[in-house]
Design a protein around this motif. Structure first.
Motif, PDB file in Angstrom:
ATOM      1  N   GLU A 237     153.489  46.454  46.051  1.00 17.30           N
ATOM      2  CA  GLU A 237     154.479  45.651  45.322  1.00 17.30           C
ATOM      3  C   GLU A 237     155.893  46.019  45.756  1.00 17.30           C
ATOM      4  N   ARG A 238     156.138  47.291  45.946  1.00 18.34           N
ATOM      5  CA  ARG A 238     157.466  47.762  46.376  1.00 18.34           C
ATOM      6  C   ARG A 238     157.816  47.225  47.763  1.00 18.34           C
ATOM      7  N   VAL A 239     156.867  47.256  48.698  1.00 16.54           N
ATOM      8  CA  VAL A 239     157.106  46.752  50.050  1.00 16.54           C
ATOM      9  C   VAL A 239     157.406  45.256  50.022  1.00 16.54           C
ATOM     10  N   LEU A 240     156.665  44.518  49.192  1.00 16.28           N
ATOM     11  CA  LEU A 240     156.902  43.073  49.073  1.00 16.28           C
ATOM     12  C   LEU A 240     158.325  42.788  48.588  1.00 16.28           C
ATOM     13  N   LYS A 241     158.757  43.524  47.565  1.00 21.96           N
ATOM     14  CA  LYS A 241     160.081  43.279  46.990  1.00 21.96           C
ATOM     15  C   LYS A 241     161.188  43.662  47.956  1.00 21.96           C
ATOM     16  N   ILE A 242     161.078  44.821  48.574  1.00 17.71           N
ATOM     17  CA  ILE A 242     162.128  45.292  49.481  1.00 17.71           C
ATOM     18  C   ILE A 242     162.315  44.334  50.649  1.00 17.71           C
ATOM     19  N   ASN A 243     161.214  43.821  51.170  1.00 19.89           N
ATOM     20  CA  ASN A 243     161.279  42.961  52.353  1.00 19.89           C
ATOM     21  C   ASN A 243     161.271  41.469  52.005  1.00 19.89           C
ATOM     22  N   GLU A 244     161.316  41.163  50.686  1.00 11.56           N
ATOM     23  CA  GLU A 244     161.336  39.779  50.214  1.00 11.56           C
ATOM     24  C   GLU A 244     160.185  38.972  50.812  1.00 11.56           C
ATOM     25  N   LEU A 245     158.982  39.554  50.713  1.00 11.25           N
ATOM     26  CA  LEU A 245     157.784  38.907  51.247  1.00 11.25           C
ATOM     27  C   LEU A 245     156.965  38.308  50.107  1.00 11.25           C
ATOM     28  N   ALA A 255     152.237  49.530  55.674  1.00 14.61           N
ATOM     29  CA  ALA A 255     153.541  50.045  55.266  1.00 14.61           C
ATOM     30  C   ALA A 255     153.447  50.772  53.935  1.00 14.61           C
ATOM     31  N   ALA A 256     152.665  50.207  53.018  1.00 14.64           N
ATOM     32  CA  ALA A 256     152.477  50.857  51.711  1.00 14.64           C
ATOM     33  C   ALA A 256     151.739  52.177  51.876  1.00 14.64           C
ATOM     34  N   GLN A 257     150.739  52.201  52.732  1.00 11.70           N
ATOM     35  CA  GLN A 257     149.983  53.427  52.959  1.00 11.70           C
ATOM     36  C   GLN A 257     150.868  54.527  53.528  1.00 11.70           C
ATOM     37  N   SER A 258     151.799  54.149  54.391  1.00 13.30           N
ATOM     38  CA  SER A 258     152.645  55.148  55.060  1.00 13.30           C
ATOM     39  C   SER A 258     153.554  55.890  54.086  1.00 13.30           C
TER      40      SER A 258
END
Length: 265
Positions: A237-245, A255-258
């Motif tokens: 969820e954080r990756v989606l929000k940061i990258n506006e995906l 990316a989330a796993q990393s």
């Protein structure tokens, strides 16, 4: 935790196992890898998320407590997690306190109109989590309580628990059931992922190539481990929000796993 609880096949199997141990007045061993959901299922079975705060912070009662009384009356179960340095004496004292307070709560529910205030024993099952921490003397204490009070016992721990306790014949001879708590299978993993997708306002389609890749990536990262799933999705969820995906892709999962120290042994 209870609001997000997902009833999986393994949780149902655990419930059937715990019911059998309780009805049979016997000792049961539950073992499985870290993070597969053993503790979550035990807390759910004992209604411990509802009861823990009331039992720990013993004080003035409120009207809302009647819900806790009813939940404990249904489970007739005490859940206990020994500390790393728990001594047999501390185990005995902690269990006595937890059982005494739980009995009082149950009596408030089943005998609300009773005149007598003498507390009875309503507890039918003691669940001990992280039971590898128990010393031989602590195991003997549990066995003695099982023999004297006819209270069933479930010990929860990692794989190999059943072999560890086989070295204590007086205890092991009383074991009636053993339950292997397993990771999510493919069908259940898909079911859980659909719930997570929905929580993010999205629809999961296994026949869609992008979704299928994301599913495969999550399966590879978590291997069906429930705890790792719960840790991974906030990062997704954080990756989606940061990258506006808007779409959960294989790259988003990686990316989330990393961002996590994550792995399954």
């Amino acid at each position: 935790m209870s609001e997000r609880f997902i009833v999986t096949k393994e949780h149902r199997r655990f419930t059937e196992f715990a019911d059998s141990v309780r009805r049979g007045h016997t000792i049961g061993l539950c073992f499985g890898a870290a993070g597969v959901g053993k503790t979550v299922s035990a807390r759910r079975y004992a209604h411990w998320d509802k009861a823990h705060d009331l039992l720990a912070d013993w004080g003035p009662r409120s009207e809302d407590d009647v819900k806790v009384y009813a939940a404990l009356a249904k489970s007739r179960t005490v859940l206990y997690t020994p500390g790393v340095l728990t001594t047999p004496r501390l185990l005995r004292d902690d269990l006595n306190l937890a059982i005494s307070r739980t009995n009082i709560c149950i009596q408030e529910h089943v005998e609300a109109a009773a005149v007598s205030r003498r507390t009875k024993n309503y507890i039918q099952l003691i669940i001990v989590d992280e039971s590898e921490r128990l010393s031989p003397t602590a195991l003997e204490l549990l066995r003695d309580r099982y023999d004297r009070d006819n209270i069933a016992v479930i010990l929860i721990g990692m794989p190999g628990l059943e072999k560890q306790f086989s070295h204590y014949p007086q205890f092991y001879s009383r074991v009636g059931f053993a339950h292997h708590y397993r990771a999510l299978g493919n069908d259940e993993l898909l079911f859980v992922l659909q719930r997570h997708w929905r929580a993010l306002g999205k629809t999961l389609d296994p026949d869609d190539f992008t979704d299928a890749q994301a599913i495969a990536a999550i399966a590879r990262v978590t291997r069906g481990n429930f705890r790792l799933l719960e840790r991974l999705f906030p990062q997704i969820e954080r990756v989606l929000k940061i990258n506006e995906l808007q779409t959960i892709t294989n790259d988003v999962v990686e990316a989330a796993q990393s961002t996590l120290v994550i792995g399954v042994t």
